[in-house]
Design a protein around this motif. Structure first.
Motif, PDB file in Angstrom:
ATOM      1  N   SER A   1       0.906  -1.119  -0.083  1.00 54.80           N
ATOM      2  CA  SER A   1      -0.078  -0.172  -0.028  1.00 54.80           C
ATOM      3  C   SER A   1       0.781   1.192  -0.091  1.00 54.80           C
ATOM      4  CB  SER A   1      -0.835  -0.046   1.343  1.00 54.80           C
ATOM      5  OG  SER A   1      -1.396   1.135   1.358  1.00 54.80           O
ATOM      6  N   ASP A   2       0.546   2.425  -0.612  1.00 53.28           N
ATOM      7  CA  ASP A   2       1.294   3.606  -0.572  1.00 53.28           C
ATOM      8  C   ASP A   2       1.009   4.486   0.589  1.00 53.28           C
ATOM      9  OD1 ASP A   2      -1.286   4.471  -1.314  1.00 53.28           O
ATOM     10  OD2 ASP A   2      -0.669   5.158  -3.327  1.00 53.28           O
ATOM     11  N   GLN A 118     -10.769  -2.069  -5.695  1.00 53.75           N
ATOM     12  CA  GLN A 118      -9.597  -1.645  -6.621  1.00 53.75           C
ATOM     13  C   GLN A 118      -9.626  -0.234  -6.709  1.00 53.75           C
ATOM     14  OE1 GLN A 118     -10.211  -3.793 -10.340  1.00 53.75           O
ATOM     15  NE2 GLN A 118      -8.753  -2.381 -11.299  1.00 53.75           N
ATOM     16  N   ARG A 119      -8.400   0.234  -6.817  1.00 53.24           N
ATOM     17  CA  ARG A 119      -8.217   1.604  -7.361  1.00 53.24           C
ATOM     18  C   ARG A 119      -7.342   1.847  -8.579  1.00 53.24           C
ATOM     19  NH1 ARG A 119      -5.609   4.874  -2.817  1.00 53.24           N
ATOM     20  NH2 ARG A 119      -4.494   2.997  -2.284  1.00 53.24           N
ATOM     21  N   VAL A 121      -4.417   3.209 -11.374  1.00 54.20           N
ATOM     22  CA  VAL A 121      -2.775   3.319 -10.891  1.00 54.20           C
ATOM     23  C   VAL A 121      -2.666   4.630 -11.525  1.00 54.20           C
ATOM     24  CG1 VAL A 121      -2.294   0.740 -10.680  1.00 54.20           C
ATOM     25  CG2 VAL A 121      -2.280   2.072 -12.790  1.00 54.20           C
ATOM     26  N   TRP A 130       4.495   3.278 -10.664  1.00 50.90           N
ATOM     27  CA  TRP A 130       3.042   3.549 -10.549  1.00 50.90           C
ATOM     28  C   TRP A 130       2.734   3.235  -9.072  1.00 50.90           C
ATOM     29  CZ3 TRP A 130      -0.041   4.600 -14.707  1.00 50.90           C
ATOM     30  CH2 TRP A 130       0.330   4.600 -15.992  1.00 50.90           C
ATOM     31  N   ARG A 131       1.612   4.052  -8.714  1.00 49.35           N
ATOM     32  CA  ARG A 131       1.033   3.762  -7.472  1.00 49.35           C
ATOM     33  C   ARG A 131      -0.730   3.794  -7.351  1.00 49.35           C
ATOM     34  NH1 ARG A 131       4.149   8.554  -4.975  1.00 49.35           N
ATOM     35  NH2 ARG A 131       5.311   8.039  -6.542  1.00 49.35           N
ATOM     36  N   ARG A 132      -1.127   3.133  -6.478  1.00 45.72           N
ATOM     37  CA  ARG A 132      -2.480   3.050  -6.350  1.00 45.72           C
ATOM     38  C   ARG A 132      -3.108   4.614  -6.021  1.00 45.72           C
ATOM     39  NH1 ARG A 132      -5.102  -0.959  -9.036  1.00 45.72           N
ATOM     40  NH2 ARG A 132      -4.002  -3.121  -8.546  1.00 45.72           N
ATOM     41  N   PHE A 171      -4.760  -0.513 -14.755  1.00 44.45           N
ATOM     42  CA  PHE A 171      -3.934  -1.398 -14.018  1.00 44.45           C
ATOM     43  C   PHE A 171      -2.357  -1.278 -14.524  1.00 44.45           C
ATOM     44  CE2 PHE A 171      -2.224  -5.614 -12.820  1.00 44.45           C
ATOM     45  CZ  PHE A 171      -2.529  -5.639 -11.557  1.00 44.45           C
ATOM     46  N   TYR A 172      -1.676  -1.553 -13.771  1.00 46.87           N
ATOM     47  CA  TYR A 172      -0.400  -1.522 -14.295  1.00 46.87           C
ATOM     48  C   TYR A 172      -0.181  -1.921 -15.754  1.00 46.87           C
ATOM     49  CZ  TYR A 172       0.247  -1.534  -9.131  1.00 46.87           C
ATOM     50  OH  TYR A 172       0.005  -1.053  -7.749  1.00 46.87           O
TER      51      TYR A 172
END
Length: 203
Positions: A1-2, A118-119, A121, A130-132, A171-172
């Motif tokens: 998690s970020d 889901q989130r 990116v 990349w980050r959520r 998504f990534y």
């Protein structure tokens, strides 16, 4: 998690957003200012925000200004695919920090993992990671229809954008260009890969 705290939409706000989607008529939507494609932007008093998807995997079709801090996004369908299209990948360029609400209205599935946490990116300008990101997620049917039966659905979420290019994806991303780059890295000798057709015997 970020470390970003996920802030759920209140039920009252979800109901109001859903209601607004249903009561809009086609003429009202058509009159909204267009932010993308650029050649259709006809107003000079639009906010300092621009969109781009002219790169591999990009699939914006149209972006309209739906409110002071809200944009409505329509996506292109997947190439050579007639089934569900969930993927999105595009850039948003802003001149100063901006919090903006996205309403992506061309999803064809009635259910979505965005309902389950889901989130999207996000990749910030000058960053390689990349980050959520995003909060106040909402997924529900909207006013658009395909034929007489199937309804489209809207994915809505809010992002805090930073000055410069902000790249947003479902998504990534791992694209064909990424695959070629990896092959080039792993096979430094420069030899040619043998291509085979699956399901057919080798001659």
């Amino acid at each position: 998690s970020d470390g970003t705290r996920i802030l759920p939409c209140s039920r009252a706000k979800q109901r109001e957003e859903f209601r607004q989607h249903l009561i809009l008529d086609a003429a009202t939507v058509a009159a909204r200012p267009v932010l993308y494609p650029a050649e259709e932007c006809s107003q000079e008093d639009l906010p300092a925000i621009s969109f781009c998807s002219d790169f591999e995997g990009g699939n914006l079709r149209r972006v309209r200004l739906a409110g002071a801090d809200t944009v409505e996004v329509l996506l292109c369908g997947d190439t050579n695919r007639a089934a569900y299209s969930q993927w999105f990948f595009f850039d948003v360029v802003v001149e100063e920090p901006l919090e903006i609400r996205f309403q992506i209205v061309t999803f064809r599935k009635q259910k979505s993992t965005f309902r389950e946490g889901q989130r999207v990116v996000l990749q910030l300008d000058g960053d390689t990671l990349w980050r959520r990101a995003g909060f106040n997620y909402f997924y529900a049917p909207n006013r658009f229809r395909m034929g007489c039966q199937q309804c489209y659905s809207t994915l809505a979420f809010t992002l805090k954008l930073q000055p410069g290019r902000n790249r947003v994806a479902y998504f990534y991303p791992y694209l064909f260009g990424d695959l070629l780059a990896d092959i080039s890295t792993f096979r430094t000798a420069g030899d040619v890969l043998e291509v085979m057709e699956f399901g057919r015997p080798k001659r």
